[in-house]
Design an enzyme around this catalytic site. Structure first.
Site, short mmCIF file in Angstrom:
data_model
loop_
_atom_site.label_atom_id
_atom_site.label_comp_id
_atom_site.label_asym_id
_atom_site.label_seq_id
_atom_site.Cartn_x
_atom_site.Cartn_y
_atom_site.Cartn_z
N GLU A 280 0.82 -1.21 0.00
CA GLU A 280 0.00 0.00 0.00
C GLU A 280 0.86 1.26 0.00
OE1 GLU A 280 -3.56 -0.38 1.86
OE2 GLU A 280 -4.17 1.63 1.23
N CYS A 300 -8.63 -2.32 3.41
CA CYS A 300 -8.62 -3.56 4.18
C CYS A 300 -9.90 -3.82 4.95
CB CYS A 300 -7.43 -3.56 5.14
SG CYS A 300 -7.34 -2.06 6.09
N SER A 320 -7.20 1.75 -2.85
CA SER A 320 -6.03 0.91 -3.07
C SER A 320 -6.47 -0.45 -3.59
CB SER A 320 -5.30 0.75 -1.74
OG SER A 320 -4.47 -0.39 -1.77
N GLU A 362 -16.22 -11.31 2.39
CA GLU A 362 -15.03 -10.97 1.60
C GLU A 362 -14.33 -12.21 1.05
OE1 GLU A 362 -11.63 -9.63 3.78
OE2 GLU A 362 -11.15 -8.09 2.31
N GLU A 367 -13.73 -12.06 -6.98
CA GLU A 367 -12.40 -11.62 -7.39
C GLU A 367 -11.30 -12.42 -6.70
OE1 GLU A 367 -14.78 -9.64 -6.25
OE2 GLU A 367 -15.26 -8.15 -7.79
N CYS A 501 -11.48 -2.09 13.94
CA CYS A 501 -11.76 -3.52 14.07
C CYS A 501 -11.96 -3.99 15.51
CB CYS A 501 -10.64 -4.35 13.44
SG CYS A 501 -10.28 -3.81 11.77
#
Lengths: 587, 160, 634
Positions: A280, A300, A320, A362, A367, A501
Site C-alpha cells: 500500500e 482492508c 487501493s 469478503e 475476485e 476492528c
C-alpha cells in the site's frame, strides 16, 4: 450538575438531576431489567415494558428507562404489582418467541434469557399463534431470524447511527410487525455492508453471524492441513469471552489454545498486515510520484468496500487495490508457503479468525475466492475453545509459529484500531521518502467534519495531509468531499466499524448485564480499553515498522521480487465491482 | 424493475410539490397513492433519492398505513364498512359474501385486476348501515342477497 | 374580497353579513331560501343531486335573486334524511328524493303550499311536524355550541359564517392578555372532547408556560372510533368555527402555526377545511397581523392514511413528522416537547369547536350548561339498534335513557334494550341499570365505561356481548401499532381466547386467562390505545358474565349470533313446504321430508323441510327468503 434527592425502596439517595430512573437505580445499586434500552439507561423507545416500576403519585406503572428522576421521587421496584407486571411483559414476549434456547447460538449471551431468569418468567404462559417468521441465511456474513426478534429496534438505530444507511426498518403493523431490509429481503440482496454492528446490539438470537465452525470441522475431518491466522483485534478482546476484564491482552493464551485445537500452523495475520503496508505504501508513493488518483483510500475493511461498491462506486479509482491482510496471507500460504513446504495447495485449508463478519463475505468474493477458506469470528473461536474442553485460565503463554510467515511488527498490530493502518503506512512511507524512522503521529479532529480526524506530515519540506474515519456515517462527509474534488488529503483510512476492528461485528458482546465486574460506563470505555491492548503490544515490539519485518523482506527477496511486482499484483491485489446492484432481482 | 421516464417525471413532480413543507413524506405518499395508484419499491427508492429519507423508513411507513398499497388496486375498490354501527347491523356477513363471491380476502385484489376488497372503518354514514362504498359510490343498507347483483353491476360494465 | 384589516372593519362586516343572513332566513319581501343537508349520510343518498335539481329549477324559472339554494352541514337526524329546509317558514322536509325536488319547488316555492307527505311524522303520536323544533329528536338537544352553524350556514361561504358571528370571539380574545384567555377557558370547565376529558385550560397553560421560539397548535381530526362521525360533521358543517377555536388557542399559548390532522377517509371535510382556510386568508383573517394586531397565524392541513392509532396524540405527531404512527413515551409531554420537538398542544376538533362560544359568551355562561364537573355540551353519534340514528348534541347531564329513548326514539322492531357502548374500542357497555345515569365524564367512568369521543352504539337482545367484545378486539389487533409487547402480543392473545370461546371451545381457565391478560395489557401498555383496549372485555365480562358462561359451559350463544353455537331451524308447524329455502341454500343442506305441512293437502307437492346442520354454513339465506317466518335461530 444539580442533584436531586430520591427514595428507592424506602432508602434515600442523592443522584444527578436529568437521569432516568433506570440509570439512577443502577448507580444506586439496583438492577431493573430492561430489554430495549441499550446504552446505560438512555432509551427512546420504552417498548419492551420490562422495566416497569412504581412511582408514588404517578398514574399507573412507569417505564423506568425513560422517566426522569425529580426531587422527592419515591420509587418502588420490588412491590408485588411491579414484579408481576415486569414478569408479565417478559412472558408475553416469550410467548411470541422461538424458544430453542438449548440449540440457540446466543445462549450464554442472550439478554432475553437473562431477563427471563431475573423476572422469574414461567413456562407456557400466554401461548398462541406466532408472528410468521423469516429466516434469512443467504448472506455469508450475518443471518436474521425474525422468530427470535423482540422488536426492540436497537439494530435499526445502530445501523442508522453507525453507518447511516438504515438497512433495517420496521415493516407492517401490529402483530405482523417484523424488522427487516425493505421487502423483507435478505441482507445479501440489499445494500447491507454486513459489518455486523447490528449483531453486536441485538439482545436475542435474532441477528447472529453466519457460523462457519462446521466448515472447519469438515476440513479437519477430511485430513486437510488447516492453517489458522488471527487478526490483531482478536487478541485485544478474546480474553473477555473467558471472563477476563475488558482490556486484558489475550495473545499468548489465544495462541496456546489454537495450538491445542489441532491446527497445522498458527500464524499471525500481522505478518500480512506488514505485507499490506509494503504494497500500500508503494502504491501511494507511485501515485504521488506519477500524479495518480489522490487521495488514496485504504481497502482492508470489507465492510467499507461493500459500502463503496453500493454507494460510492465513482470513488473506486481512489481505493487501493491491495487485498486485506488476511486475504494476502491466504494467497501467500497457498503459493509461497505451499511451495516451500512442498504441499499441494488443494490440501491446505486457511481459516482466518477475525473480529469481523464482513470478512465472511469478503473471502468468497468472485475476485478472490480461493485465498481463505473459512472465517471465524472472535466469538466463534471462543466457542470452539470451550467445545474442545480447553480451560482458558490454565493456558500458558505461547508464541505464534515461526515458519516463513512468523514475524510481525508493531505497525501490523495497530491495524485493529482506527488510525492504525494510517500510522503503519506512514511509518513505512516516511522511511522510504526520508530514510528516517517516523515518530509519533498526532491526529486531530477536523473542524466541520464530525467523526473525521486528520494529521499533517512534513516530509522533506512537502506537506502530506492525511485523514482517518471509522463508521460510514462519519465517513460519508469525507467521501462526499472527495467526490466533489475538494479533498485536501493524499491518503485516507476508512474503517467500516466505528472505532475500527476492535469494535467489529464479530467481537465479544459488550452487554453490561453480563459484565457485573466492569464499571457502569463500560459502554463508553471499552473501545479505548481494547485499543490500549494493541497500542501496548505495539510499544513492546522490537520491530515497529513493516519494512523492518525480516520475514516480509525474505518473502520479497525470495519470491515476490519487490512491492508492485507482477507476482505481487497477481497475488496480493484485487479489483472492485462498479456495477454492484443494490437491490438485485431476488428476494 | 426500472421506472419508466414518465413515471419518474410524475413522482418527481409530486415530491417537488412539497419541497417547502416540513417532513412532507405522508403528503408525498398520499399523492403518489392517489395519482400513481400504488407505491412499489422502485417508487420508494426514487422518493428516497429525492428526499434523502432512507428507503427502509419509507417502506416502514408504506407498510404501516392501510391507505398505502405496494400493489396496484383493482379497478373497482369495494369498501365494506365494519364500523360498529354497521357491524351490529350485519355488515360482517355482507363482507363475507363479497369475499366468497369474489374469491378474495379483504385487502386482496382479484386476479383479473377488477376488484379489490377493503374493510372500511366508518364512513360516517351510520344511518344507512350497513354501508358499502365502491369507488366513492355509496350503497345504503346493503343486504347479503344484494351482493351478487352489485358485483354483476360492475362485471356487466366490463362486458362480462 | 376586501381584506378585513382591523376590529372595526370586522364588526362592520359582521353586522352586514348578519343582516344578509337575517334577510335570507327571515325574509319579509317574499324571498325564499332552500337549504339542503350536506352531511355524509345525506350525501350518500344523493342530496347533492337534490341541490342540483333546485339550482336547475331556479334557473329555468328565472328566479335567481329571489330564491337561493345551498348546501348546509349535518342536520343530525340521519335516519330521516335527506333534508330540505325552506326559509323563512322553516319548513323541514324529510326523506327527500331527487324526484321530489320538482314537487317541492312547484308547490312550496311557487305556490306557498307545503308538501305534506314529505313532513316528518312522529311514530308515536302520528302527528306531522312542520318545523325542526316540533320534532322530539331535537327537543332535548342543544345544537348551538359545538354544532353551531350546522344545518344553518353554508359551510362553503365564509360570509355566512361571519354573519353567524364568526371571529367575534377571536376579536375579543386578541384584546385580552393570553393568560386571561387561558383563565377564561379554565374557568369554563371545558374538558377534552377526544375522550380522556383532561381540562383543556390546563393543557394550554403547560404550553404557555414553556419558553420557546416556536410552538404549535395541533387539531386532532383523526376520528377513528368506528361508528363516530362527530368531528367530521363539525368540520363539514362549520369549518370556520374550528379554525377560530384554533386561532384563539394559538394566541393563548403563543403559537404562530396550527396543524389540522384529518383522516384520509374524510375527503369532503378536508375540502371544506381547505376552502375555509383559503377564504380566511383572502380576507386577511389568517396570515400576518390579524385584525391589525401583532398576532400572526397560519393553518396547515396534514392527512392521515388509515391508522386508528394516529388518534393518540404522540402517534399523531410522529405521523405528521413522516414516520410510522407509533406513540412516544412520556415524559417529555407534547406541551414541552411536541411537534418537531417544540411545545405543542393537541386538541380534539370538538374541543376547539367549543372555544369560540366560551370566549364570545363568557366562561360563566358556558359553565351554566352541563353538570358540576363536566361543563358544556357533548356531541354524540348515536347508532346501532336505535330508531333515530344520527348526530346529536346534548348538554352534559342528560341521562342515557333520555338519549336512547327520548332523542333516539327507542329500540326498533320492539326489541329489548341490552346495552349502549360508549367510548368505542376504549370504552365499555352500559346496561339497563345505568340508564338513569346523567351523562358526564366521571359518571360514565364510575359506571364502567368512559365518555370517549362520542360514539354511542345501542345494542339489543339480538346482539351477543361476547361477540361484541371480539369485534372490538379484532379492531384493536388490526390497529395496534405493534411497538410495545403488552398491546401487540396481549391483544392478539385476547382475540384468540375470545375466538376460542365464540367457537364453542372455551374453558373456564380461558376466562381466567382472559381477565388476567386484560389487566396486564391495561397496566403495562405504552399508550392509551393499549391501556384502554381491554375495556370492552372487562366491561362485558362484568355486566354479561352469564353470556360468557353460556358460551363456555353450555356451548350456546343466547343471542344466536356466534355461528358455531347456533343453528338455523325450521319450525315444522310454521313451514309451508314451499321449498324456497332449499332452492336457495348454497350448501345444499336442506332436506325435503315426507311430512305434509299443516293444513295443506297431501296431493300438493308441498312438504315440510328440515335443515341438516352438518353442512350448514349459517349464511342465513333460508331465513331471509322464508315468507312464513318459519325459520328461527336456535
Amino acid at each position: 450538575m444539580a442533584k436531586v434527592n430520591i427514595k428507592i425502596e424506602g432508602h434515600d439517595y442523592q443522584v444527578d438531576a436529568g437521569l432516568t430512573i433506570l440509570e439512577a437505580a443502577r448507580i444506586c445499586g439496583y438492577n431493573i431489567p430492561s430489554l430495549c434500552a441499550f446504552n446505560n439507561g438512555k432509551c427512546s423507545r420504552a417498548s419492551c415494558r420490562a422495566c416497569l416500576v412504581e412511582v408514588k403519585g404517578a398514574r399507573g406503572l412507569v417505564a423506568s428507562c425513560v422517566y426522569p428522576v425529580n426531587e422527592g421521587m419515591e420509587i418502588t421496584i420490588s412491590s408485588q404489582k411491579a414484579v408481576e407486571a415486569r414478569r408479565a411483559s417478559v412472558e408475553l414476549i416469550l410467548s411470541n418467541h422461538h424458544k430453542n434456547c438449548l440449540q440457540c447460538e446466543k445462549n450464554g449471551h442472550c439478554e432475553l434469557l437473562e431477563v427471563s431468569k431475573m423476572v422469574g418468567a414461567r413456562d407456557h404462559m400466554y401461548e398462541g399463534s406466532q408472528t410468521p417468521a423469516t429466516i434469512d441465511t443467504l448472506a455469508p456474513g450475518i443471518i436474521r431470524d425474525t422468530s427470535k426478534c423482540i422488536l426492540c429496534g436497537r439494530c435499526i438505530e445502530r445501523c442508522k447511527e453507525a453507518q447511516g444507511i438504515s438497512i433495517l426498518g420496521f415493516e407492517n403493523r401490529g402483530f405482523n410487525t417484523i424488522v427487516s431490509p425493505i421487502e423483507n429481503r435478505s441482507f445479501a440482496n440489499s445494500p447491507c455492508m454486513q459489518c455486523g454492528q447490528c449483531v453486536n446490539v441485538c439482545p436475542t438470537g435474532a441477528l447472529m453471524e453466519h457460523s462457519e465452525i462446521d466448515k472447519v470441522d469438515a476440513a479437519m475431518k477430511a485430513g486437510k492441513k488447516v492453517i489458522v491466522q488471527t487478526a490483531p483485534a482478536v487478541r485485544a478482546a478474546i480474553a473477555e469471552e473467558f471472563g477476563e476484564k475488558i482490556g486484558t491482552p489475550g495473545t499468548g493464551k489465544m495462541v496456546a489454545a489454537l495450538h491445542r485445537l489441532g491446527f497445522y500452523r498458527v500464524f499471525d495475520t500481522n505478518f500480512a498486515a506488514d505485507l499490506t503496508i509494503m504494497e500500500e505504501a508503494h502504491e501511494l508513493m507511485e501515485r504521488i510520484k506519477n500524479k495518480g488518483v489522490l487521495p488514496q483510500i485504504t481497502s482492508c475493511s470489507p465492510g467499507w468496500i461493500n459500502y463503496l461498491e453500493y454507494f460510492y462506486r465513482e470513488l473506486i479509482p481512489h481505493v487501493s487495490t491491495c487485498k486485506s491482510p488476511h486475504m494476502m496471507m491466504g494467497a501467500i500460504i497457498k503459493t509461497y508457503f505451499a511451495e516451500k513446504h512442498e504441499l499441494d495447495p488443494k490440501d491446505i485449508f486457511v481459516v482466518s479468525i477475525m473480529p469481523c463478519t464482513a470478512k465472511k463475505y469478503e473471502r468468497q468474493r468472485k475476485e478472490m475466492p480461493n485465498d481463505v477458506d473459512a472465517v471465524l469470528t472472535t466469538r466463534e473461536l471462543a466457542k470452539l475453545i470451550k467445545r474442545n474442553g480447553i480451560n482458558w485460565n490454565k493456558l500458558p503463554e505461547e508464541e505464534f509459529d515461526n515458519d516463513l510467515l512468523g514475524q510481525y511488527s508493531g505497525a501490523g498490530v495497530i491495524f485493529g484500531v482506527t488510525g492504525g493502518v494510517m500510522e503503519a503506512a506512514l511509518r513505512t512511507a516516511y522511511f522510504w521518502l526520508t530514510g528516517k524512522e517516523f515518530g509519533a503521529i498526532n491526529f486531530e479532529a477536523v473542524r466541520g467534519l464530525d467523526g473525521v480526524k486528520e494529521a499533517t506530515l512534513n516530509i522533506n519540506g512537502t506537506e502530506l495531509k492525511v485523514a482517518i474515519t471509522s463508521g460510514m456515517r462519519n465517513g460519508k462527509v469525507l467521501l462526499d468531499q472527495i467526490k466533489e474534488g475538494k479533498s485536501p488529503y493524499a491518503f485516507v483510512e476508512v474503517m467500516g466499524c466505528p472505532g475500527g476492528c476492535i469494535n467489529g461485528g464479530g467481537q465479544p458482546f459488550v452487554k453490561p448485564m453480563f459484565l457485573p465486574n466492569e464499571d457502569l460506563d463500560i459502554l463508553d470505555t471499552y473501545k479505548a480499553k481494547r485499543a490500549s491492548v494493541l497500542y501496548s503490544e505495539d510499544e513492546r515490539q522490537v520491530i515497529r515498522q513493516s519494512h523492518n519485518n525480516k520475514d516480509v523482506q525474505a518473502l520479497y527477496k525470495n519470491y515476490l521480487g519487490k512491492p508492485g511486482s507482477e507476482l505481487a499484483e497477481k497475488l496480493l491485489h484485487t479489483s472492485y465491482d462498479a456495477h454492484r446492484e443494490k437491490f438485485p432481482n431476488k428476494k | 424493475m426500472a421506472l419508466q421516464s414518465s413515471a419518474i417525471k410524475q413522482i418527481t413532480e409530486i415530491v417537488n410539490r412539497y419541497k417547502n413543507e416540513e417532513t412532507p413524506l405522508m403528503m408525498i405518499l398520499s399523492d403518489i397513492q392517489r395519482e400513481y395508484g400504488y407505491i412499489p419499491a422502485e417508487v420508494q427508492e426514487l422518493v428516497s433519492m429525492l428526499t434523502g429519507i432512507p428507503v427502509s423508513e419509507i417502506y416502514g411507513v408504506v407498510t404501516f398505513y392501510s391507505f398505502f398499497s405496494l400493489t396496484p388496486k383493482g379497478k373497482y375498490v369495494v369498501g365494506v364498512c365494519l364500523g360498529t354501527a354497521c357491524y351490529v347491523k350485519g355488515s360482517q356477513l355482507v363482507l363475507d359474501k363479497f369475499s366468497e363471491l369474489l374469491k378474495i380476502k379483504p385487502g386482496e385484489t382479484t386476479e383479473d385486476g377488477l376488484f379489490t376488497l377493503d374493510v372500511l372503518r366508518c364512513v360516517g354514514a351510520c344511518a344507512i348501515a350497513p354501508a358499502v362504498s365502491i369507488n366513492g359510490k355509496v350503497y345504503p343498507m346493503v343486504q347479503v342477497k344484494q351482493v351478487e347483483d352489485i358485483i354483476n353491476e360492475y362485471k356487466s360494465k366490463e362486458g362480462k | 374580497m376586501v381584506k378585513i384589516a382591523n376590529s372595526e372593519q370586522l364588526i362592520n362586516k359582521s353586522k352586514s353579513c348578519a343582516s344578509c343572513l337575517d334577510a335570507k332566513f327571515n325574509a319579509k319581501d317574499g324571498k325564499r331560501a332552500i337549504v339542503v343537508c350536506g352531511g355524509t349520510g345525506c350525501l350518500s343518498a344523493n342530496s347533492k343531486g337534490i341541490l342540483a335539481e333546485f339550482e336547475k329549477l331556479i334557473k329555468e324559472n328565472h328566479l335567481e335573486g329571489k330564491v337561493t339554494a345551498n348546501i348546509v352541514g349535518c342536520f343530525g337526524f340521519c335516519s330521516q334524511g335527506p333534508f330540505v329546509k325552506i326559509f323563512p317558514e322553516q319548513t323541514l322536509y324529510t326523506k327527500v328524493k331527487v324526484e321530489d325536488a320538482k314537487e317541492i319547488f312547484e308547490s312550496d316555492i311557487m305556490k306557498g303550499e307545503i308538501v305534506e307527505r314529505l313532513l316528518f311524522v312522529d311514530p308515536q303520536t302520528k302527528e306531522k311536524a312542520k318545523k325542526q323544533g316540533d320534532i322530539n329528536f331535537y327537543k332535548l338537544q342543544k345544537r348551538d355550541v359545538a354544532l353551531k352553524g350546522n344545518a344553518e350556514i353554508n359551510p362553503e361561504n365564509i360570509e355566512e359564517a361571519i354573519g353567524a358571528g364568526a371571529f367575534l370571539a377571536l376579536n375579543k380574545a386578541l384584546h385580552m392578555d393570553p393568560q386571561e384567555v387561558i383563565d377564561e377557558v379554565l374557568k369554563s370547565g371545558l374538558r377534552g372532547r377526544g375522550g380522556a376529558g383532561f381540562p383543556t385550560g390546563r393543557k394550554w397553560q403547560f404550553a404557555h408556560d414553556v419558553a420557546s421560539d416556536e410552538k404549535y397548535v395541533v387539531c386532532n381530526g383523526d376520528e377513528g372510533d368506528p361508528g363516530a362521525f362527530m368531528d367530521r360533521s363539525i368540520i363539514e358543517g362549520n369549518p370556520i368555527n374550528v379554525i377560530e377555536g384554533m386561532m384563539i388557542e394559538g394566541f393563548a399559548i403563543g403559537a404562530k402555526n396550527g396543524y389540522f390532522y384529518i383522516r384520509a377517509e374524510y375527503p369532503v371535510a378536508v375540502e371544506r377545511l381547505k376552502n375555509a382556510i383559503k377564504q380566511c386568508e383572502e380576507l386577511g383573517l389568517l396570515g400576518d397581523n390579524i385584525l391589525g394586531t401583532n398576532f400572526s397565524f397560519r393553518c396547515h392541513i396534514r392527512l392521515g392514511a388509515g391508522a386508528f392509532v394516529c388518534g393518540e396524540e404522540t402517534a399523531l405527531l410522529n405521523s405528521i413528522e413522516g414516520q410510522r404512527g407509533m406513540p412516544r413515551p412520556r415524559p417529555p409531554f407534547p406541551a414541552v416537547k411536541g411537534l418537531w420537538g417544540k411545545p405543542s398542544v393537541i386538541n380534539n376538533v370538538e374541543t376547539l369547536a367549543n372555544v369560540p362560544f366560551i370566549l364570545h359568551h363568557g366562561a360563566d355562561e358556558y359553565a351554566k350548561i352541563g353538570t358540576e364537573k363536566s361543563k358544556g355540551t357533548k356531541v354524540f353519534a348515536l347508532g346501532g339498534k336505535v330508531n333515530n340514528v344520527g348526530l346529536v348534541e346534548v348538554p352534559m347531564g342528560v341521562t342515557l335513557r333520555q338519549l336512547i329513548f327520548d332523542i333516539g326514539g327507542g329500540i326498533p322492531n320492539n326489541k329489548k334494550f341490552k346495552a349502549i357502548q360508549t367510548g368505542g374500542p376504549s370504552g365499555g357497555c352500559l346496561t339497563e341499570k345505568d340508564l338513569d345515569t346523567p351523562i358526564d365524564y366521571d359518571n360514565l367512568i364510575a359506571a364502567g365505561s368512559m365518555m370517549g369521543s362520542g360514539g354511542a352504539i345501542v345494542m339489543d337482545e339480538d346482539n351477543c356481548m361476547v361477540d361484541v367484545a371480539k369485534f372490538y378486539m379484532t379492531f384493536i389487533c388490526d390497529e395496534s401499532c405493534g411497538k410495545c409487547s403488552p398491546c401487540r402480543i396481549g391483544t392478539k392473545r385476547c382475540l384468540e381466547l375470545l375466538t376460542k370461546i365464540t367457537d364453542g371451545k372455551g374453558t373456564m381457565a380461558d376466562l381466567d386467562e382472559l381477565k388476567n391478560l386484560a389487566n396486564v395489557i391495561k397496566s403495562n401498555s405504552l399508550c392509551g390505545l393499549g391501556q384502554t383496549a381491554p375495556n370492552p372485555i372487562l366491561s362485558t365480562m362484568a355486566s354479561f358474565y352469564d353470556e360468557y358462561l353460556a358460551h363456555i359451559q353450555d356451548k350456546k350463544c343466547p343471542a344466536h349470533v356466534c355461528k358455531s353455537l347456533m343453528q338455523y331451524k325450521i319450525l315444522p308447524e310454521k313451514c309451508a313446504g314451499c321449498g324456497m329455502c332449499a332452492r336457495n341454500c348454497p350448501a345444499n343442506t336442506i332436506i325435503k321430508t315426507d311430512e305434509v305441512p299443516v293444513g295443506k293437502p297431501a296431493t300438493l307437492p308441498l312438504r315440510i323441510h328440515r335443515i341438516d346442520p352438518t353442512n350448514c354454513v349459517k349464511c342465513g339465506l333460508c331465513q331471509s327468503n322464508c315468507r312464513f317466518g318459519a325459520i328461527i335461530k336456535d
